[in-house]
Write a protein that holds these residues in place. Structure first.
Motif, PDB file in Angstrom:
ATOM      1  N   VAL A 203       3.690  -4.770   1.094  1.00  0.00           N
ATOM      2  CA  VAL A 203       3.354  -5.467  -0.072  1.00  0.00           C
ATOM      3  C   VAL A 203       2.932  -4.820  -1.308  1.00  0.00           C
ATOM      4  CG1 VAL A 203       1.589  -7.193  -0.880  1.00  0.00           C
ATOM      5  CG2 VAL A 203       2.501  -7.434   1.468  1.00  0.00           C
ATOM      6  N   VAL A 204       2.032  -3.784  -1.023  1.00  0.00           N
ATOM      7  CA  VAL A 204       1.816  -2.960  -2.177  1.00  0.00           C
ATOM      8  C   VAL A 204       2.923  -2.180  -2.756  1.00  0.00           C
ATOM      9  CG1 VAL A 204       0.732  -0.754  -2.608  1.00  0.00           C
ATOM     10  CG2 VAL A 204      -0.571  -2.562  -1.596  1.00  0.00           C
ATOM     11  N   THR A 205       3.874  -1.715  -2.104  1.00  0.00           N
ATOM     12  CA  THR A 205       4.971  -0.853  -2.692  1.00  0.00           C
ATOM     13  C   THR A 205       6.097  -2.055  -3.383  1.00  0.00           C
ATOM     14  OG1 THR A 205       6.108  -1.225  -0.310  1.00  0.00           O
ATOM     15  CG2 THR A 205       4.875   1.002  -0.981  1.00  0.00           C
ATOM     16  N   ARG A 206       6.068  -3.327  -2.696  1.00  0.00           N
ATOM     17  CA  ARG A 206       7.132  -4.117  -3.314  1.00  0.00           C
ATOM     18  C   ARG A 206       6.593  -4.674  -4.482  1.00  0.00           C
ATOM     19  NH1 ARG A 206       8.775  -8.037   1.331  1.00  0.00           N
ATOM     20  NH2 ARG A 206      10.078  -6.110   1.752  1.00  0.00           N
ATOM     21  N   PHE A 207       5.083  -4.687  -4.682  1.00  0.00           N
ATOM     22  CA  PHE A 207       4.689  -5.919  -5.769  1.00  0.00           C
ATOM     23  C   PHE A 207       3.788  -5.192  -6.689  1.00  0.00           C
ATOM     24  CE2 PHE A 207       5.802  -8.675  -2.347  1.00  0.00           C
ATOM     25  CZ  PHE A 207       6.625  -9.691  -3.152  1.00  0.00           C
ATOM     26  N   THR A 208       3.500  -4.046  -6.317  1.00  0.00           N
ATOM     27  CA  THR A 208       2.305  -3.207  -7.396  1.00  0.00           C
ATOM     28  C   THR A 208       2.991  -2.181  -8.192  1.00  0.00           C
ATOM     29  OG1 THR A 208       1.491  -1.720  -5.940  1.00  0.00           O
ATOM     30  CG2 THR A 208       0.491  -3.946  -6.004  1.00  0.00           C
ATOM     31  N   GLN A 209       4.133  -1.765  -7.895  1.00  0.00           N
ATOM     32  CA  GLN A 209       4.978  -0.443  -8.275  1.00  0.00           C
ATOM     33  C   GLN A 209       5.331  -0.660  -9.776  1.00  0.00           C
ATOM     34  OE1 GLN A 209       7.937   1.232  -6.195  1.00  0.00           O
ATOM     35  NE2 GLN A 209       8.630   2.655  -7.674  1.00  0.00           N
ATOM     36  N   ARG A 210       4.981   0.022 -10.705  1.00  0.00           N
ATOM     37  CA  ARG A 210       4.811  -0.028 -12.259  1.00  0.00           C
ATOM     38  C   ARG A 210       5.784   1.092 -12.792  1.00  0.00           C
ATOM     39  NH1 ARG A 210      -0.143  -0.692 -11.001  1.00  0.00           N
ATOM     40  NH2 ARG A 210      -0.941   1.356 -12.154  1.00  0.00           N
ATOM     41  N   PRO A 211       6.601   0.812 -13.751  1.00  0.00           N
ATOM     42  CA  PRO A 211       7.387   1.889 -14.387  1.00  0.00           C
ATOM     43  C   PRO A 211       6.775   2.754 -15.268  1.00  0.00           C
ATOM     44  CG  PRO A 211       7.968  -0.242 -15.259  1.00  0.00           C
ATOM     45  CD  PRO A 211       6.872  -0.485 -14.295  1.00  0.00           C
ATOM     46  N   GLU A 212       5.707   2.398 -15.800  1.00  0.00           N
ATOM     47  CA  GLU A 212       5.134   2.961 -17.012  1.00  0.00           C
ATOM     48  C   GLU A 212       4.361   4.335 -16.465  1.00  0.00           C
ATOM     49  OE1 GLU A 212       2.132  -0.356 -16.034  1.00  0.00           O
ATOM     50  OE2 GLU A 212       4.201  -0.089 -16.153  1.00  0.00           O
ATOM     51  N   VAL A 213       4.370   5.191 -17.360  1.00  0.00           N
ATOM     52  CA  VAL A 213       3.277   6.528 -17.247  1.00  0.00           C
ATOM     53  C   VAL A 213       2.105   6.536 -17.747  1.00  0.00           C
ATOM     54  CG1 VAL A 213       3.301   9.018 -17.554  1.00  0.00           C
ATOM     55  CG2 VAL A 213       5.842   7.915 -17.104  1.00  0.00           C
ATOM     56  N   SER A 214       1.123   6.742 -17.022  1.00  0.00           N
ATOM     57  CA  SER A 214      -0.216   6.821 -17.174  1.00  0.00           C
ATOM     58  C   SER A 214      -0.355   7.320 -18.858  1.00  0.00           C
ATOM     59  CB  SER A 214      -0.996   7.697 -16.298  1.00  0.00           C
ATOM     60  OG  SER A 214      -2.341   7.751 -16.805  1.00  0.00           O
TER      61      SER A 214
ATOM     62  N   GLY B 219      -9.303  -0.940  -2.737  1.00  0.00           N
ATOM     63  CA  GLY B 219      -7.882  -0.388  -2.663  1.00  0.00           C
ATOM     64  C   GLY B 219      -7.292   0.329  -3.816  1.00  0.00           C
ATOM     65  N   ILE B 220      -6.838   1.550  -3.491  1.00  0.00           N
ATOM     66  CA  ILE B 220      -6.282   2.351  -4.629  1.00  0.00           C
ATOM     67  C   ILE B 220      -5.136   1.768  -5.201  1.00  0.00           C
ATOM     68  CG2 ILE B 220      -5.580   4.743  -5.522  1.00  0.00           C
ATOM     69  CD1 ILE B 220      -7.220   5.861  -2.949  1.00  0.00           C
ATOM     70  N   ASP B 221      -4.886   1.637  -6.585  1.00  0.00           N
ATOM     71  CA  ASP B 221      -3.780   1.247  -7.353  1.00  0.00           C
ATOM     72  C   ASP B 221      -3.067   2.393  -7.698  1.00  0.00           C
ATOM     73  OD1 ASP B 221      -1.946  -0.394  -8.444  1.00  0.00           O
ATOM     74  OD2 ASP B 221      -3.147  -0.993 -10.232  1.00  0.00           O
ATOM     75  N   PHE B 222      -2.214   2.754  -6.666  1.00  0.00           N
ATOM     76  CA  PHE B 222      -1.118   3.991  -7.009  1.00  0.00           C
ATOM     77  C   PHE B 222      -0.039   3.606  -8.193  1.00  0.00           C
ATOM     78  CE2 PHE B 222      -3.022   5.220  -2.868  1.00  0.00           C
ATOM     79  CZ  PHE B 222      -3.446   6.483  -2.968  1.00  0.00           C
ATOM     80  N   GLY B 223       0.424   2.361  -8.075  1.00  0.00           N
ATOM     81  CA  GLY B 223       1.287   1.863  -8.866  1.00  0.00           C
ATOM     82  C   GLY B 223       2.807   2.582  -8.554  1.00  0.00           C
ATOM     83  N   GLY B 224       2.975   3.528  -7.821  1.00  0.00           N
ATOM     84  CA  GLY B 224       4.088   4.249  -7.314  1.00  0.00           C
ATOM     85  C   GLY B 224       3.756   5.635  -7.005  1.00  0.00           C
ATOM     86  N   GLN B 225       4.925   6.391  -7.025  1.00  0.00           N
ATOM     87  CA  GLN B 225       4.690   7.736  -6.657  1.00  0.00           C
ATOM     88  C   GLN B 225       4.084   8.674  -7.632  1.00  0.00           C
ATOM     89  OE1 GLN B 225       7.829   9.616  -4.322  1.00  0.00           O
ATOM     90  NE2 GLN B 225       8.699   7.676  -3.879  1.00  0.00           N
ATOM     91  N   LEU B 226       3.516   9.627  -7.169  1.00  0.00           N
ATOM     92  CA  LEU B 226       2.920  10.623  -8.265  1.00  0.00           C
ATOM     93  C   LEU B 226       3.984  11.210  -9.515  1.00  0.00           C
ATOM     94  CD1 LEU B 226       0.465  12.353  -8.807  1.00  0.00           C
ATOM     95  CD2 LEU B 226       1.442  14.399  -7.685  1.00  0.00           C
TER      96      LEU B 226
END
Length: 794
Positions: free
Chosen positions: A56-67, A331-338
């Protein structure tokens, strides 16, 4: 068809909604109990929940924007290689782990680049081989205005610190400060090669007595004030190989850094049982002091928070509040890979930039890459062994956790929180109830297989959008499991009901249908809708001509009459059952039979015709037997009609049976009686003829209008199966059709002449005699408004 299906669903809901509700309640109760037990024991369900959480996290919380809050300085493989390959770097900084004057150069460069704060995701709890470098690093940190934060590890053998007293002012006389503030002659120099500008840079290192700090100073530096609503903070401990949990304590940093660093924070791995980093706590306790994690300590310093506040499901740092779980974690909101979420600059680039800036050259760094950002320094080289797993990747640098948590604390402020248990259980109940209703009302085998399989894969598409919109995770594996349990229960119920229905069908229809047809109907799951449905069927009606006169002969011996009647009914019924008919009822000497229900038969019209011919043949043989015994003649008339009728169980609470009602049944009964007027034996309706015409031989008798109806229908006499009609009878039928055409044209005398000529050759043909008499009568007195249609009275 869809309407009938909907009626079935409604009927099953009406009859079994209590059972459906019971299945949902029981399943929810079992799921809740399993969840509570599994949380304590860490079993299958907990593992399944972690797996679905990752999905669920990888499918619905991934974000394209950079911090926009955090930038990384990566200790990557390139940096390790280039520092080792650069002779001057290798001389001044050594091999990994580098001497601390390297970090001094990095801090100076990041301050020059306008960094908001610097965070080193590492610990410095061992003195360097050249302690003057430690002193030099501390000097740089004291002279730097940019806040610098450092990690702290824990160990079971570390000494326990005394309780930190945050009410007292910080010490004003500190030996460490005196030593650090006093310039000393240089004991080391850093020289860089010609291509770097042939410049020499002197390190203002300190000589003399190394600073020392008291345990109280260390406690005050490492601990951080926490205000709670009475809850117990998570303990700093570790699990032994035997499963025992033992306390651990922060490992003290080197004394020279205690007062030089702006803040220390724990760098605990915080991994789940499977080794994945998914959640974080914000503060821990060793029983004497509370210690913030590194990202929290950084955020507290930058937000001006004097204490961490944990109350209910809220974490407060200064003026900012964050939603957390009831136990104080989130839960940690990683938002994607590093590499997708954070800008990363290699360490070697920052070090080279310091050299170039010192020589007055452009640094070569991207413009404003660090300005106003919190810079997190961490390793991602393979050789550093700091590889962790997250929901997005099984091989991520450990610094991703510090960066993601810090980005949330300073940016969006939204961690991933768990929905209250009651909300998850509400979803559990909804899924269980929906599963029970769906499967127990449709009773469709493909759905019984597909629904449980699809639940586990599809449940993430229910909870996922909730997570994407609200950052709230609703338990996903538990509802899927409850849905599967409810589905299994529903399927078991369906089979139980099917078995009961099969037993009822077997009992109810074995007397009226051939047993093998009953078993075939049950095996093919072609069970009848006992509550009624509209079905096209073929109805058979038969009656004994002159039964009153026949029975009058046996008024002194009624038992013999019963035996004869039973013989008659048995012979006729056997002929009908052999053709797949369902005996509906006996009405005195009358037999009512259905073809096409309850078992669907595509050729029900032809079966009805074959059954009628077989019944006539059986009666003909019986007549010969009766004649040989000196018994009176028994003559049967038959009516067959095909139409859509309503079939099902009809009757009262005391007595009911499976039968059919409708205009089609009425017409079949009328056709049986109309044989008397036409002198025929078997009369069939127009729909029966339409469906079976390729297989039967008929005579078109007339067009008739049934009492109470305005529409005329064509009726036929069934004579034989295709090819079974004798030549003499075929000639009679052709002459009859010719006369019928003249009759309909109101040419009654001509029609009578044709029929009269044929009567001599086939004197026993009843329809010829009946039409001849009607033509002769109409020739003398033509009926007014003649339209060629006869009225079929009751």
């Amino acid at each position: 068809m869809a309407g009938e299906r909907l009626k079935t669903v409604r009927s099953r809901w009406r009859n079994h909604w209590r059972q459906m509700l019971g299945v949902a309640v029981l399943t929810t109760t079992l799921a809740a109990a399993w969840h509570q037990l599994d949380v304590r024991l860490g079993g299958f369900l907990e593992e399944a929940e972690r797996s679905t959480y990752d999905t669920v996290v990888t499918r619905f919380t991934q974000r394209p924007e950079v911090s926009s809050q955090v930038v990384l300085v990566a200790i990557d493989q390139l940096s390790l290689k280039d520092i080792r390959a650069n002779a001057q770097y290798a001389l001044n900084f050594g091999n990994w782990p580098y001497s601390r004057n390297l970090w001094a150069r990095v801090v100076e460069q990041l301050e020059a680049e306008g960094a908001r704060a610097i965070v080193l995701d590492a610990v410095m709890d061992e003195r360097g081989t050249d302690e003057s470098m430690d002193l030099a690093f501390a000097q740089v940190l004291q002279a730097t205005a940019t806040p610098f934060f450092l990690g702290v590890s824990t160990h079971a053998n570390a000494p326990r610190l005394p309780p930190a007293d945050f009410s007292a002012p910080p010490p004003t006389e500190a030996p460490a400060a005196d030593v650090l503030d006093a310039p000393r002659p240089s004991t080391a120099e850093e020289t860089f090669p010609e291509e770097a500008g042939s410049e020499t840079f002197m390190e203002e290192a300190s000589e003399g007595v190394l600073p020392s700090v008291t345990p109280e100073q260390v406690a005050r530096a490492l601990a951080f004030p926490v205000r709670t609503d009475g809850r117990a903070l998570p303990a700093l401990d570790y699990e032994t190989s035997s499963g025992e949990r033992l306390p651990s304590h922060p490992v003290q940093p080197i004394p020279v850094l205690v007062d030089a660093v702006d803040g220390f924070g724990l760098v605990e791995p915080e991994a789940d049982a499977d080794g994945f980093m998914r959640r974080t706590r914000f503060v821990y306790s060793d029983g004497a002091n509370a210690f913030a994690t590194l990202p929290v300590r950084v955020a507290a310093g930058l937000l001006g928070a004097s204490a961490i506040e944990l109350s209910g499901r809220t974490l407060r740092l200064g003026s900012r509040a964050y939603a957390v779980d009831a136990d104080g974690s989130a839960g940690i909101d990683f938002g994607g890979q590093l590499h997708d979420r954070f800008t990363s600059v290699p360490l070697i680039s920052v070090l080279d930039a310091w050299v170039k800036r010192s020589q007055g050259q452009p640094t070569g760094l991207p413009p404003d890459v660090f300005r106003g950002k919190v810079v997190v320094i961490g390793g991602n080289a393979v050789g550093l062994n700091d590889v962790k797993a997250t929901s997005f990747s099984s091989h991520e640098p450990g610094v991703v956790k510090q960066a993601a948590v810090l980005d949330t604390l300073l940016g969006s402020g939204r961690f991933i929180t768990r929905a209250p248990l009651w909300a998850s259980l509400a979803l559990v109940f909804g899924v269980a109830f929906a599963s029970a209703v769906l499967l127990m009302t449709t009773r469709w085998t493909p759905l019984e297989i597909a629904w449980p399989l699809g639940l586990y894969a599809g449940m993430s598409w229910v909870t996922g959008p909730i997570l994407g919109l609200t950052n709230t995770y609703v338990l996903t594996a538990l509802p899927a499991l409850a849905g599967v349990l409810a589905s299994v229960s529903a399927v078991a119920f369906n089979h139980l009901v099917a078995n009961e229905e099969a037993a009822f069908i077997r009992q109810a229809f074995s007397r009226f249908m051939e047993p093998k047809l009953v078993e075939q109907m049950i095996a093919q799951r072609e069970l009848p809708r006992l509550d009624g449905e509209n079905v096209e069927i073929t109805a058979f009606f038969s009656d004994i001509r002159g039964f009153s006169s026949f029975s009058e002969r046996f008024k002194d011996d009624p038992r013999k009459l019963v035996r004869l009647l039973n013989t008659y009914l048995t012979r006729v019924s056997a002929a009908l059952l052999k053709e797949g008919g369902c005996l509906d009822k006996y009405i005195g000497d009358a037999v009512v039979c259905l073809f096409g229900a309850p078992m669907r038969q595509a050729d029900h019209a032809l079966r009805g015709c074959r059954g009628a011919l077989a019944a006539k043949a059986a009666v003909d043989r019986l007549r010969e037997e009766f004649r040989a015994q000196g018994l009176p003649d028994m003559y049967t008339r038959i009516g067959v009609n095909t139409a859509v009728n309503f079939v099902g169980n009809f009757g009262s609470e005391q007595l009911f049976s499976y039968t059919a009602i409708g205009d089609g049944m009425n017409l079949a009964a009328r056709l049986e009686g109309a044989n008397k007027a036409y002198g025929s034996v078997i009369m069939i309706g127009p729909r029966t003829y339409e469906l079976a015409r390729e297989h039967i031989e008929v005579r078109e008798l007339d067009r008739v209008r049934v009492a109470g109806k305005t529409e005329a229908v064509t009726v036929y006499e069934l004579l034989a199966l295709k090819g079974g009609l004798e030549a003499r009878k075929r000639e009679t039928v052709e002459r009859y059709h010719a006369a019928l055409a003249l009759y309909r044209a109101a040419r009654f005398e001509e029609a009578a002449a044709v029929l009269d000529a044929r009567r001599v050759e086939d004197p026993e043909d009843g329809p010829t005699q009946a039409l001849l008499e009607r033509c002769q009568r109409y020739a003398k007195a033509p009926p007014p408004g003649f339209d060629g249609v006869a009225n079929l009275d009751k």
